[in-house]
Design a protein around this motif. Structure first.
Motif, PDB file in Angstrom:
ATOM      1  N   ILE A 239       0.832  -1.208   0.000  1.00 20.14           N
ATOM      2  CA  ILE A 239       0.000   0.000   0.000  1.00 20.14           C
ATOM      3  C   ILE A 239       0.867   1.259   0.000  1.00 20.14           C
ATOM      4  O   ILE A 239       0.560   2.235  -0.678  1.00 20.14           O
ATOM      5  N   THR A 240       1.942   1.256   0.767  1.00 20.39           N
ATOM      6  CA  THR A 240       2.752   2.474   0.898  1.00 20.39           C
ATOM      7  C   THR A 240       4.122   2.352   0.230  1.00 20.39           C
ATOM      8  O   THR A 240       4.820   3.336   0.058  1.00 20.39           O
TER       9      THR A 240
ATOM     10  N   LEU B 192       0.838   2.724   7.601  1.00 21.95           N
ATOM     11  CA  LEU B 192      -0.357   3.112   6.829  1.00 21.95           C
ATOM     12  C   LEU B 192      -0.857   4.485   7.276  1.00 21.95           C
ATOM     13  O   LEU B 192      -1.206   5.333   6.450  1.00 21.95           O
ATOM     14  N   ILE B 193      -0.881   4.700   8.588  1.00 18.89           N
ATOM     15  CA  ILE B 193      -1.373   5.979   9.118  1.00 18.89           C
ATOM     16  C   ILE B 193      -0.425   7.103   8.705  1.00 18.89           C
ATOM     17  O   ILE B 193      -0.851   8.165   8.258  1.00 18.89           O
ATOM     18  N   LYS B 194       0.853   6.838   8.821  1.00 16.24           N
ATOM     19  CA  LYS B 194       1.879   7.849   8.486  1.00 16.24           C
ATOM     20  C   LYS B 194       1.718   8.315   7.042  1.00 16.24           C
ATOM     21  O   LYS B 194       1.920   9.487   6.726  1.00 16.24           O
ATOM     22  N   HIS B 195       1.322   7.391   6.168  1.00 12.77           N
ATOM     23  CA  HIS B 195       1.158   7.737   4.754  1.00 12.77           C
ATOM     24  C   HIS B 195      -0.272   8.143   4.412  1.00 12.77           C
ATOM     25  O   HIS B 195      -0.618   8.257   3.234  1.00 12.77           O
TER      26      HIS B 195
ATOM     27  N   HIS C 124       5.361  -6.938  12.068  1.00 14.18           N
ATOM     28  CA  HIS C 124       4.371  -6.793  13.146  1.00 14.18           C
ATOM     29  C   HIS C 124       3.217  -5.902  12.669  1.00 14.18           C
ATOM     30  O   HIS C 124       3.441  -4.857  12.063  1.00 14.18           O
ATOM     31  N   ILE C 125       2.020  -6.320  12.952  1.00 17.29           N
ATOM     32  CA  ILE C 125       0.827  -5.582  12.502  1.00 17.29           C
ATOM     33  C   ILE C 125       0.854  -4.116  12.950  1.00 17.29           C
ATOM     34  O   ILE C 125       0.380  -3.235  12.237  1.00 17.29           O
ATOM     35  N   THR C 126       1.431  -3.849  14.104  1.00 19.45           N
ATOM     36  CA  THR C 126       1.430  -2.467  14.602  1.00 19.45           C
ATOM     37  C   THR C 126       2.394  -1.596  13.786  1.00 19.45           C
ATOM     38  O   THR C 126       2.105  -0.436  13.517  1.00 19.45           O
ATOM     39  N   GLU C 127       3.522  -2.178  13.352  1.00 19.53           N
ATOM     40  CA  GLU C 127       4.434  -1.444  12.457  1.00 19.53           C
ATOM     41  C   GLU C 127       3.724  -1.166  11.136  1.00 19.53           C
ATOM     42  O   GLU C 127       3.800  -0.071  10.581  1.00 19.53           O
ATOM     43  N   PHE C 128       3.038  -2.181  10.686  1.00 18.26           N
ATOM     44  CA  PHE C 128       2.349  -2.086   9.400  1.00 18.26           C
ATOM     45  C   PHE C 128       1.262  -1.016   9.453  1.00 18.26           C
ATOM     46  O   PHE C 128       1.145  -0.170   8.556  1.00 18.26           O
ATOM     47  N   THR C 129       0.498  -1.008  10.552  1.00 20.19           N
ATOM     48  CA  THR C 129      -0.594  -0.035  10.700  1.00 20.19           C
ATOM     49  C   THR C 129      -0.034   1.381  10.874  1.00 20.19           C
ATOM     50  O   THR C 129      -0.555   2.338  10.289  1.00 20.19           O
ATOM     51  N   ALA C 130       1.019   1.500  11.669  1.00 21.03           N
ATOM     52  CA  ALA C 130       1.627   2.823  11.885  1.00 21.03           C
ATOM     53  C   ALA C 130       2.087   3.406  10.555  1.00 21.03           C
ATOM     54  O   ALA C 130       1.904   4.600  10.276  1.00 21.03           O
TER      55      ALA C 130
ATOM     56  N   LYS D 276      -2.549   7.208  19.349  1.00 20.44           N
ATOM     57  CA  LYS D 276      -2.793   8.658  19.316  1.00 20.44           C
ATOM     58  C   LYS D 276      -3.520   9.081  18.045  1.00 20.44           C
ATOM     59  O   LYS D 276      -4.157  10.127  18.016  1.00 20.44           O
ATOM     60  N   ASN D 277      -3.400   8.268  16.999  1.00 23.38           N
ATOM     61  CA  ASN D 277      -4.085   8.600  15.758  1.00 23.38           C
ATOM     62  C   ASN D 277      -5.509   8.058  15.680  1.00 23.38           C
ATOM     63  O   ASN D 277      -6.237   8.398  14.745  1.00 23.38           O
TER      64      ASN D 277
END
Lengths: 538, 187
Positions: free
Chosen positions: A354-355, A377-380, A369-375, A418-419
Motif C-alpha cells: 500500500i505504501t 499506513l497511518i503515516k502515509h 508486526h501488525i502495529t508497524e504495518f498499521t503505523a 494517538k491517531n
C-alpha cells in the motif's frame, strides 16, 4: 481467666520473624501458586521424555529412577552447548541490582522471587555439582547437592518467572535471568515435570496447528462468525480467503484472537483493516498459531512449532508474512527464528503493497508486526479515520514485555493509538517502555488455578494502571499481546475494577471509516457508542 | 492529654513504627527493600502500606469518626495481603499491632500529662472494630479471587471440551445457557 498483660509486657512482643538464609528456608508449596502437572499423554504426543502421573502436593513426585543423572547430564550438555548459560552460571556477583526488579518479588515479598535468588537456586546446584570449589567446600562456596527437595524448589520457582526480562535490563553484567529460567524449565522437562497449561497447547499446536486445538473447519467457522458480527455492527460483509495459494501475504496471529474474549475484537479489527486497504492476503488454518508455548518447554520444541509458519508460507507461495498482536511470538521471531529455521530465503524482504515502505528490520525473518504495518499506513495517510468514535475511551498503553524488550516496539503502538483515540495517557515512566512491568501471566502461566500467583505478579502493573485510572479516569488498557488480553481482565477485575482491556487493532477498527458502512452506533463489542445511540453517525 | 492529641503529636513516630511492624511480617531481605525504596511504582507494596496507614490512624485517633471511614485504606492493604503467603489471621494482624504500638508510645512518654487509661481502653475497642472491618474486607477479597477465577473459566469455553464453540456462537445456534453449562462441566 487469663491475666491481662500489662502495657510493659505487651511492649516485649517481638514481631520480627527469624531470618534463616534462603538455603535453609524450605519450599512451602501453596495452592494458587502453581499450575497443574502436564498430562502424560500430552507429553507423549510430542515425544518428550519421562511422561508420568504426579501431583504437586504429593510427597513423592515419581521421578524416574535415573532422575539425578538425567538432570545433571542435561545440565552438562547445556553448559557446553550454550555459552550464555555457562557465563550466567559463573559471573553473577550478587550485586542485587536485579533483586527488586521482578514483578513477582514486588508483589509477593518472597526473596526467592528476586531474580538473583531464583537463578541462585540453579547456580548453587551448578557450583555444588560442577565446580571443584563447590564440590570440596560445599555451602562455603555457595554450592549444594541436587536432591528431590531441590527439584521441587526449582520447579516451584521456575514456574514463578514469566521470562519477561525486566531484571536483565538492570544487570550490569547483562545476565538474562529469563535464559536461566528457560534452561531450568528444559531440565525439569527432561524429568517430565511440565505444567499442563503449557504442555497441552504444545501438543495441540504440534498435532492440529494451534494451542487451542481448533481444527481447520472450526477455525474458519469462528472467523466467519466474527464476520457476521462485523456485518451487524458495521454494516459491511467481508469475505477473507483461507489457505489461498498465490496470495501476496500470509497473515498469522495467536489462536487466542480467534476464540478468547477480548482477543476476538482485535481479530475483527484485523479483518476490517485489511478490507479497508484492499490487502491481497490469506489466513491459514494450518499456520493458525503464532504463539509458541514450545518456547516454554524447550528450545527444540519451540523450533518445531515455529517451523510450521514458515513451511505454510512456502506452501502457499506468499511473498512475506504479516503477524498479529502477540507477545512471546515476537521474541521467538525476532531473536530465535533465524537460528531455529532460517534463513527464510524463499520469501521476499517485506514491502508494504500500500505504501511501498520496505520493512528493513524484517529483512531476515520476513515477518512484520501488525502495529508497524498499521503505523506505516497511518503515516502515509492511507486510513480514513474518525477518532471521535473512541472519545468515550481514556486509553493507556501497556508495553508487552517481549515486543518492548525483545524487539523494541515502543513508538509504533503509541503512534497508532494517538491517531485513533483523542484521550491517551501514559503510565509513569518507570513502568513502561523497556521498564514495563509484566502482566504476571506470561510464559505459559496464564492458567486460572494459579490465580494468586498471577495477581501477585500483576500487582506492579495494576498499581500503575490504578494511578492513571484515578488521575485521568483511564478506562481502557490497550496492549499488543494475546496473553495480555487473556490475563489482564482478571487482573483489572481484582486490582482496578472499571478498566477494560483491548488490543490496538480493535481501537483502530472502531475508528476506521469503512466504505459502505452503516450508521456505526455500536462498537465491535456490540456496545452503544455514547452520544451516537439515537442520532446515528453517518 | 487526651489520646487524640497524643496521637497527633506523635503521628510520624507511630506511623513509622506501624509501617515497620507490617514490613517485619515479610522475610528479612524484603524488609530492607520495603522500608528503603520510597518510589510509588517500583515499590508498590511499600507505598501502598505507607499511603494507607495515615488515613487509618486518622480514623482511629478521631474518637468521633466511624471506623467504616477507614474502609478504603484498609482495603488497599488487605487486598495485597489477601493474595500473599499469609494465613487469614496473619493477613489482618497488622491492624492489631497498632494497639501495642500506641500503648508503648504512651508508656514511654513522660508522665507529666498522662493519657487517661480509659481512653486507651476506648482506643482498644476501636482497634477491635477495625480488625472486624479488616476481616470482612479480607473475605471480600478472597471471594473476589474466586469470582475472578470463575469468570475467567466461563470465558474460556475452549478449555471445557473439544469441539465446543464460543458461547455467543452457541447462543446463535439456538443452544440455551443451561445446555452450555451442561457441556461446559468439568471433565
Amino acid at each position: 481467666m487469663a491475666k491481662e498483660p500489662t502495657p510493659k509486657e505487651m511492649q516485649r512482643i517481638d514481631y520480627n520473624p527469624p531470618a534463616p538464609g534462603w538455603m535453609d528456608t524450605p519450599v512451602n508449596i501453596k495452592p494458587g501458586m502453581y499450575c497443574y502437572p502436564a498430562k502424560p499423554e500430552k507429553i507423549m504426543d510430542v515425544d518428550m521424555p519421562n511422561p508420568h502421573k504426579w501431583s504437586v502436593t504429593d510427597e513423592d513426585w515419581h521421578l524416574p529412577a535415573d532422575w539425578k543423572e538425567t538432570f545433571l547430564e542435561g545440565m552438562r550438555d547445556r553448559l557446553n552447548k550454550h555459552r550464555s548459560f555457562k557465563i550466567f552460571m559463573d559471573i553473577c556477583v550478587r550485586c542485587g541490582a536485579c533483586a527488586d526488579k521482578c514483578h513477582f518479588f514486588l508483589g509477593s515479598g518472597d526473596p526467592k522471587n528476586m531474580p538473583v535468588v531464583r537463578a541462585e537456586l540453579l547456580r548453587s546446584v551448578y557450583r555444588g555439582e560442577f565446580t571443584k570449589a563447590g564440590q570440596i567446600l560445599g555451602r562455603l562456596a555457595g554450592g549444594r547437592k541436587l536432591t528431590p527437595e531441590v527439584i521441587k524448589e526449582l520447579w516451584y520457582y521456575f514456574f514463578q518467572c514469566t521470562e519477561c526480562r525486566r531484571c536483565s535490563l538492570f544487570c550490569p553484567y547483562g545476565i538474562d535471568t529469563a535464559e536461566v529460567t528457560i534452561i531450568g524449565r528444559e531440565l525439569l522437562n527432561l524429568l517430565g515435570l511440565n505444567i499442563n497449561w503449557i504442555q497441552e497447547p504444545v501438543s495441540n499446536c504440534y498435532r492440529i496447528g494451534n494451542h487451542l486445538g481448533l481444527q481447520p473447519h472450526t477455525y474458519k467457522g469462528n472467523i466467519e462468525f466474527l464476520l457476521d458480527d462485523i456485518e451487524t455492527y458495521v454494516g459491511i460483509r467481508i469475505n477473507p480467503t483461507f489457505n489461498r495459494k498465490g496470495a501476496e501475504i500470509l497473515f498469522a496471529t495467536p489462536s487466542g484472537d480467534v476464540f478468547a474474549e477480548p482477543g476476538i475484537y482485535t481479530l475483527m479489527g484485523y479483518l476490517m483493516l485489511f478490507e479497508h486497504i484492499g490487502l491481497d492476503y490469506t489466513w491459514s488454518t494450518y499456520a493458525s498459531e503464532t504463539g509458541n508455548f514450545g518456547f516454554f518447554t524447550s528450545l527444540e520444541m519451540a523450533k518445531r512449532l515455529n517451523y510450521k509458519i514458515y513451511a505454510e508460507a512456502k506452501r502457499l507461495g506468499v511473498k512475506w508474512i504479516l503477524g498479529g498482536e502477540c507477545g512471546h511470538m515476537w521474541r521467538v521471531i525476532h531473536q530465535y527464528m533465524d537460528t531455529f529455521n532460517g534463513p527464510a530465503d524463499f520469501l521476499e524482504e517485506p514491502v508494504s503493497p500500500i505504501t511501498g515502505t520496505k520493512f528493513e528490520n524484517a529483512k531476515s525473518t520476513k515477518m512484520v508486526h501488525i502495529t508497524e504495518f498499521t503505523a506505516d499506513l497511518i503515516k502515509h495517510g492511507k486510513l480514513k479515520l474518525d477518532k471521535s468514535r473512541n472519545d468515550h475511551l481514556k486509553v493507556t498503553f501497556h508495553d508487552s514485555c517481549n515486543p518492548a524488550r525483545a524487539m523494541g516496539l515502543l513508538e509504533e503502538p503509541r503512534y497508532v493509538i494517538k491517531n485513533v483515540c483523542n484521550h491517551f495517557y501514559e503510565m509513569p515512566e518507570n513502568t513502561i517502555r523497556e521498564q514495563t512491568f509484566c502482566c504476571g501471566s506470561g510464559s505459559g502461566l496464564n492458567a486460572s488455578e494459579n490465580m494468586e500467583l498471577r495477581l501477585r505478579g500483576g500487582f506492579p502493573r495494576a498499581n500503575a494502571v490504578r494511578y492513571v485510572h484515578e488521575k485521568h479516569g483511564v478506562n481502557v488498557l490497550a496492549n499488543v499481546c494475546a496473553i495480555d488480553r487473556a490475563a489482564l481482565p482478571a487482573l483489572m477485575d481484582y486490582w482496578v475494577p472499571g478498566v477494560a482491556v483491548a488490543g490496538i487493532s480493535e481501537l483502530v477498527a472502531n475508528a476506521l471509516i469503512m466504505e459502505g458502512e452503516g450508521p456505526r452506533t455500536q462498537n465491535l463489542r456490540g456496545e452503544d457508542i455514547p452520544g451516537r445511540e439515537e442520532a446515528g453517525d453517518v | 492529654m487526651n489520646l487524640s492529641e497524643f496521637i497527633k503529636l506523635n503521628r510520624d513516630r507511630i506511623l513509622d513504627a506501624w509501617f515497620l511492624s507490617i514490613a517485619n511480617t515479610y522475610p528479612a531481605e524484603t524488609v530492607k527493600f520495603l522500608t528503603e525504596n520510597r518510589d510509588k511504582f517500583t515499590n508498590p507494596m511499600g507505598s501502598t502500606f505507607r499511603e494507607a496507614l495515615p488515613a487509618i490512624l486518622n480514623v482511629l485517633g478521631g474518637p468521633e469518626e466511624e471506623i467504616a471511614a477507614a474502609s478504603s485504606a484498609v482495603r488497599d492493604i488487605v487486598r495485597v495481603r489477601a493474595i500473599q503467603n499469609f494465613s487469614p489471621s496473619s493477613a489482618v494482624a497488622p491492624f492489631y499491632y497498632i494497639k501495642g504500638l500506641v500503648r508503648k508510645f504512651v508508656c514511654d512518654a513522660t508522665a507529666k500529662d498522662p493519657v487517661p487509661p480509659k481512653e486507651l481502653d476506648a482506643f482498644d475497642a476501636r482497634v477491635n472494630s477495625l480488625l472486624f472491618l479488616a476481616f470482612d474486607i479480607y473475605m471480600e477479597c478472597r471471594e473476589t479471587v474466586w469470582r475472578v477465577k470463575y469468570d475467567e473459566l466461563m470465558k474460556r469455553p475452549f478449555m471445557v471440551r473439544e469441539g465446543v464453540m464460543c458461547p455467543s456462537y452457541l447462543l446463535k445456534k439456538g443452544m440455551s445457557v443451561d445446555d452450555m453449562e451442561k457441556i461446559g462441566g468439568a471433565e
